[in-house]
Design a protein around this motif. Structure first.
Motif, PDB file in Angstrom:
ATOM      1  N   GLY A  47      -0.545   3.024 -17.374  1.00  0.00           N
ATOM      2  CA  GLY A  47      -0.168   3.569 -17.945  1.00  0.00           C
ATOM      3  C   GLY A  47       0.850   4.623 -17.017  1.00  0.00           C
ATOM      4  O   GLY A  47       1.790   5.137 -17.071  1.00  0.00           O
ATOM      5  N   HIS A  48       0.802   3.805 -15.268  1.00  0.00           N
ATOM      6  CA  HIS A  48       1.591   4.886 -14.322  1.00  0.00           C
ATOM      7  C   HIS A  48       2.837   4.556 -14.599  1.00  0.00           C
ATOM      8  O   HIS A  48       4.004   6.039 -14.320  1.00  0.00           O
ATOM      9  N   VAL A  49       3.726   3.364 -15.118  1.00  0.00           N
ATOM     10  CA  VAL A  49       5.129   3.419 -15.044  1.00  0.00           C
ATOM     11  C   VAL A  49       5.202   2.724 -16.299  1.00  0.00           C
ATOM     12  O   VAL A  49       4.679   1.717 -16.847  1.00  0.00           O
ATOM     13  N   ALA A  50       7.104   3.130 -16.754  1.00  0.00           N
ATOM     14  CA  ALA A  50       6.866   2.324 -18.157  1.00  0.00           C
ATOM     15  C   ALA A  50       7.813   1.012 -17.817  1.00  0.00           C
ATOM     16  O   ALA A  50       8.531   0.574 -16.721  1.00  0.00           O
ATOM     17  N   PRO A  51       7.252   0.296 -18.398  1.00  0.00           N
ATOM     18  CA  PRO A  51       7.550  -1.879 -18.372  1.00  0.00           C
ATOM     19  C   PRO A  51       8.832  -2.237 -18.174  1.00  0.00           C
ATOM     20  O   PRO A  51       9.109  -2.893 -17.119  1.00  0.00           O
ATOM     21  N   GLU A  52      10.341  -1.629 -18.250  1.00  0.00           N
ATOM     22  CA  GLU A  52      11.124  -1.392 -18.846  1.00  0.00           C
ATOM     23  C   GLU A  52      11.758  -0.412 -17.282  1.00  0.00           C
ATOM     24  O   GLU A  52      12.553  -1.148 -16.179  1.00  0.00           O
ATOM     25  N   ARG A  53      10.903  -0.015 -16.529  1.00  0.00           N
ATOM     26  CA  ARG A  53      11.419   0.684 -15.432  1.00  0.00           C
ATOM     27  C   ARG A  53      10.652   0.154 -14.200  1.00  0.00           C
ATOM     28  O   ARG A  53      11.572   0.134 -12.732  1.00  0.00           O
ATOM     29  N   LEU A  54      10.083  -1.680 -14.209  1.00  0.00           N
ATOM     30  CA  LEU A  54       9.519  -1.723 -13.348  1.00  0.00           C
ATOM     31  C   LEU A  54      10.060  -3.584 -13.204  1.00  0.00           C
ATOM     32  O   LEU A  54       9.567  -4.314 -12.620  1.00  0.00           O
ATOM     33  N   THR A  55      11.018  -2.399 -11.813  1.00  0.00           N
ATOM     34  CA  THR A  55      12.067  -3.279 -11.440  1.00  0.00           C
ATOM     35  C   THR A  55      12.274  -3.732  -9.854  1.00  0.00           C
ATOM     36  O   THR A  55      11.681  -2.336  -9.632  1.00  0.00           O
ATOM     37  N   GLY A  56      12.665  -4.707  -9.324  1.00  0.00           N
ATOM     38  CA  GLY A  56      12.257  -4.380  -7.521  1.00  0.00           C
ATOM     39  C   GLY A  56      13.360  -5.306  -6.946  1.00  0.00           C
ATOM     40  O   GLY A  56      13.696  -6.078  -7.014  1.00  0.00           O
ATOM     41  N   SER A  57      12.341  -5.496  -5.607  1.00  0.00           N
ATOM     42  CA  SER A  57      12.672  -6.612  -5.007  1.00  0.00           C
ATOM     43  C   SER A  57      12.418  -7.895  -6.046  1.00  0.00           C
ATOM     44  O   SER A  57      11.507  -8.415  -6.418  1.00  0.00           O
ATOM     45  N   TRP A  58      12.505  -8.799  -5.194  1.00  0.00           N
ATOM     46  CA  TRP A  58      12.327 -10.611  -5.683  1.00  0.00           C
ATOM     47  C   TRP A  58      11.141 -10.535  -5.128  1.00  0.00           C
ATOM     48  O   TRP A  58      10.273 -11.949  -5.887  1.00  0.00           O
ATOM     49  N   ALA A  59      10.274 -10.125  -3.909  1.00  0.00           N
ATOM     50  CA  ALA A  59       8.677 -10.450  -4.014  1.00  0.00           C
ATOM     51  C   ALA A  59       8.157  -9.476  -4.545  1.00  0.00           C
ATOM     52  O   ALA A  59       6.474  -9.346  -4.154  1.00  0.00           O
ATOM     53  N   GLY A  60       8.906  -8.105  -5.313  1.00  0.00           N
ATOM     54  CA  GLY A  60       8.002  -7.892  -6.020  1.00  0.00           C
ATOM     55  C   GLY A  60       7.375  -6.541  -5.577  1.00  0.00           C
ATOM     56  O   GLY A  60       7.195  -5.663  -5.952  1.00  0.00           O
ATOM     57  N   ALA A  61       8.613  -6.133  -4.161  1.00  0.00           N
ATOM     58  CA  ALA A  61       8.209  -4.260  -4.431  1.00  0.00           C
ATOM     59  C   ALA A  61       9.254  -3.531  -4.707  1.00  0.00           C
ATOM     60  O   ALA A  61      10.370  -4.012  -5.252  1.00  0.00           O
ATOM     61  N   PHE A  62       8.367  -2.411  -5.219  1.00  0.00           N
ATOM     62  CA  PHE A  62       9.151  -1.219  -6.168  1.00  0.00           C
ATOM     63  C   PHE A  62       9.231  -0.216  -5.572  1.00  0.00           C
ATOM     64  O   PHE A  62       8.603   0.385  -5.029  1.00  0.00           O
ATOM     65  N   GLY A  63      10.103   0.750  -6.410  1.00  0.00           N
ATOM     66  CA  GLY A  63      10.369   2.405  -6.270  1.00  0.00           C
ATOM     67  C   GLY A  63      11.110   2.574  -5.158  1.00  0.00           C
ATOM     68  O   GLY A  63      11.227   2.285  -4.391  1.00  0.00           O
ATOM     69  N   HIS A  64      11.261   4.239  -4.544  1.00  0.00           N
ATOM     70  CA  HIS A  64      11.793   4.705  -3.466  1.00  0.00           C
ATOM     71  C   HIS A  64      11.272   3.879  -2.557  1.00  0.00           C
ATOM     72  O   HIS A  64      12.355   4.067  -0.932  1.00  0.00           O
ATOM     73  N   THR A  65      10.115   4.068  -1.978  1.00  0.00           N
ATOM     74  CA  THR A  65       9.973   3.640  -0.786  1.00  0.00           C
ATOM     75  C   THR A  65       9.306   2.032  -0.784  1.00  0.00           C
ATOM     76  O   THR A  65       9.041   1.629   0.454  1.00  0.00           O
ATOM     77  N   GLN A  66       9.711   1.286  -1.873  1.00  0.00           N
ATOM     78  CA  GLN A  66       9.365  -0.404  -1.905  1.00  0.00           C
ATOM     79  C   GLN A  66       7.559  -0.783  -1.775  1.00  0.00           C
ATOM     80  O   GLN A  66       7.901  -1.320  -0.363  1.00  0.00           O
ATOM     81  N   PHE A  67       6.776  -0.118  -2.740  1.00  0.00           N
ATOM     82  CA  PHE A  67       5.479  -0.490  -2.206  1.00  0.00           C
ATOM     83  C   PHE A  67       5.325  -1.899  -3.162  1.00  0.00           C
ATOM     84  O   PHE A  67       6.016  -2.420  -4.185  1.00  0.00           O
ATOM     85  N   MET A  68       5.074  -2.473  -2.615  1.00  0.00           N
ATOM     86  CA  MET A  68       3.932  -3.919  -3.358  1.00  0.00           C
ATOM     87  C   MET A  68       3.413  -3.582  -4.287  1.00  0.00           C
ATOM     88  O   MET A  68       3.007  -2.204  -3.607  1.00  0.00           O
ATOM     89  N   PRO A  69       2.242  -4.105  -5.001  1.00  0.00           N
ATOM     90  CA  PRO A  69       1.757  -3.950  -6.000  1.00  0.00           C
ATOM     91  C   PRO A  69       0.268  -3.093  -6.261  1.00  0.00           C
ATOM     92  O   PRO A  69      -0.225  -2.028  -5.432  1.00  0.00           O
ATOM     93  N   SER A  70       0.083  -4.120  -4.467  1.00  0.00           N
ATOM     94  CA  SER A  70      -1.282  -4.288  -4.439  1.00  0.00           C
ATOM     95  C   SER A  70      -1.384  -2.795  -3.513  1.00  0.00           C
ATOM     96  O   SER A  70      -2.486  -2.139  -3.530  1.00  0.00           O
ATOM     97  N   THR A  71      -0.769  -2.846  -2.752  1.00  0.00           N
ATOM     98  CA  THR A  71      -0.300  -1.288  -2.109  1.00  0.00           C
ATOM     99  C   THR A  71      -0.145   0.046  -2.437  1.00  0.00           C
ATOM    100  O   THR A  71      -1.104   0.754  -1.852  1.00  0.00           O
ATOM    101  N   PHE A  72       0.641  -0.244  -3.505  1.00  0.00           N
ATOM    102  CA  PHE A  72       0.142   1.156  -4.879  1.00  0.00           C
ATOM    103  C   PHE A  72      -1.091   1.135  -4.851  1.00  0.00           C
ATOM    104  O   PHE A  72      -1.309   2.506  -5.126  1.00  0.00           O
ATOM    105  N   MET A  73      -1.768   0.213  -5.287  1.00  0.00           N
ATOM    106  CA  MET A  73      -2.683   0.796  -6.326  1.00  0.00           C
ATOM    107  C   MET A  73      -3.452   1.896  -5.116  1.00  0.00           C
ATOM    108  O   MET A  73      -4.679   1.627  -5.343  1.00  0.00           O
ATOM    109  N   ARG A  74      -3.787   0.437  -3.549  1.00  0.00           N
ATOM    110  CA  ARG A  74      -4.606   1.292  -2.489  1.00  0.00           C
ATOM    111  C   ARG A  74      -4.237   2.475  -2.109  1.00  0.00           C
ATOM    112  O   ARG A  74      -5.537   3.376  -2.097  1.00  0.00           O
ATOM    113  N   LEU A  75      -2.921   2.752  -2.314  1.00  0.00           N
ATOM    114  CA  LEU A  75      -2.417   3.305  -1.281  1.00  0.00           C
ATOM    115  C   LEU A  75      -1.500   4.514  -2.006  1.00  0.00           C
ATOM    116  O   LEU A  75      -1.186   5.839  -1.554  1.00  0.00           O
ATOM    117  N   ALA A  76      -0.974   4.518  -3.235  1.00  0.00           N
ATOM    118  CA  ALA A  76       0.185   5.746  -3.858  1.00  0.00           C
ATOM    119  C   ALA A  76      -1.192   6.652  -4.366  1.00  0.00           C
ATOM    120  O   ALA A  76      -1.682   6.481  -4.737  1.00  0.00           O
TER     121      ALA A  76
END
Length: 400
Positions: free
Chosen positions: A167-196
């Motif tokens: 529940g960290h992010v709403a599904p419709e808000r989860l858009t980003g780069s072609w490789a999966g980076a997202f958000g203001h500072t473009q974390f990859m999902p695994s980076t998000f889980m470790r360090l956000a």
């Protein structure tokens, strides 16, 4: 008897569905079915997987981006001209003022200065203006089933499903780069889980709709990557004539005193700092271009995207935000790159000459390059489609 393949081909032709697209969709559906069990082993519930994959279809366009990342295929003078221009510097200084209190607390907790954090923000998303528009689940599921590095992207795909599950992010808000980076500072999902981090205290780690979370998460990333508050990232230097540069390289760090003994000085001619931290000599465009001594803090920047040109963009932007000047030594080219304002001007000139390239947004895409190639050929220039100073000046002259 008519064979099954012929019957399938006839049916697809009747539906006007290309065989290749149908094959891709069939392979994709089969792949997703196999991934469901693997996702469960990674902590993704079956209902989560089913809910978020039921309507997925492959986006085969992302496969072509695997070998075309700009950090590796763009001349560094083009890459930096657009990423560290006067617009981005001015906007970054405005962000430093707007988020002053948050940045001060971020620096207190993580030991990373405000200018560096804001520079990452500016390079990654232009201060939140460009998140990327591709749905993460579509891109990552496609990359999990096609192309190279499938194992890596499957990990990111499963982690994205867990982000939604928690529940960290709403599904419709989860858009980003072609490789999966997202958000203001473009974390990859695994980076998000470790360090956000949840810096604003709302119970969610949200890099999309919470600037404080994004800035603090970036500082946490750099801290964990080895950032030290008592070191600069490095600085531009001048090399003595005839100096042997065979030991150049970011990783080959040597004591500052050793570089000084070999005649290396700062770009303004002053001496290197006495007792400075070990540093590596980086020559991103060879000996004839700007040279830099870089510390372990540059390595922390590099780890954000594993490209020296990318790390240098953040480092240089952070210096400019502190009031620093452009590099002293020019890049070794007679056709420098364009700022974003100049790229928009070039596009406007192409539009004025009748080319349908869409909006003049400063993004040099395929239509802009194709139009530019045609104009370059007509103007007697090499028709390479590269948006540089020579092409801009020729279009300006032709429009007079």
């Amino acid at each position: 008897m008519t064979s099954r393949p012929l019957l399938l081909a006839a049916a697809l032709a009747a539906l006007s569905l290309p065989l290749s697209a149908a094959a891709d969709e069939a392979a994709f559906a089969s792949c997703l079915a196999k991934l469901r069990g693997e996702a469960a082993a990674k902590g993704v519930r079956g209902d989560t997987f089913d809910a978020h994959t039921a309507a997925l279809a492959p986006d085969m366009a992302v496969i072509g981006f695997l070998d075309a990342q700009p950090e590796f295929v763009t001349p560094i003078w083009d890459y930096l001209a657009a990423l560290v221009d006067e617009e981005r510097v001015a906007d970054g200084r405005a962000m430093l003022t707007q988020w002053k209190e948050v940045l001060a607390e971020v620096e207190r907790r993580y030991g990373v200065d405000a200018e560096t954090v804001v520079a990452v923000w500016g390079v990654e998303s232009n201060y939140g203006r460009n998140f990327g528009s591709r749905p993460l689940l579509t891109s990552l599921s496609t990359l999990s089933c096609f192309g190279r590095r499938q194992a890596f992207f499957r990990g990111e795909f499963f982690t994205t499903l867990k982000i939604l599950q928690e529940g960290h992010v709403a599904p419709e808000r989860l858009t980003g780069s072609w490789a999966g980076a997202f958000g203001h500072t473009q974390f990859m999902p695994s980076t998000f889980m470790r360090l956000a981090v949840d810096f604003d205290g709302d119970g969610r780690r949200d890099l999309i709709d919470s600037v404080p979370d994004a800035l603090a998460s970036t500082a946490n990333f750099l801290k964990r990557a080895g950032w030290r508050s008592d070191l600069p990232w490095g600085f531009e230097v001048r090399l003595p004539r005839g100096m042997d540069t065979s030991d150049a390289g970011r990783r080959d760090k040597q004591p500052m005193a050793d570089w000084a003994a070999r005649g290396v000085r700062r770009a303004d001619g002053s001496a290197l700092p006495a007792g400075g931290a070990p540093a590596g000599l980086m020559l991103p465009a060879g000996r004839e271009g700007p040279a830099f001594l870089v510390t372990r803090n540059f390595d922390a920047l590099y780890s954000y995207n594993a490209a020296e040109s990318y790390g240098l963009a953040i480092a240089h932007l952070s210096d400019r935000l502190r009031g620093g000047a452009p590099f002293v030594v020019a890049w070794p080219t007679d056709d420098p790159g364009l700022s974003r304002a100049e790229r928009r001007e070039l596009q406007q000139l192409l539009i004025a000459r009748g080319h349908d390239i869409g909006e003049a947004d400063g993004m040099i895409g395929a239509r802009t390059r194709e139009a530019l190639q045609r104009e370059q050929a007509a103007l007697g220039l090499p028709a390479d489609g590269r948006a540089g100073q020579r092409a801009l000046q020729a279009l300006r002259a032709a429009g007079r």
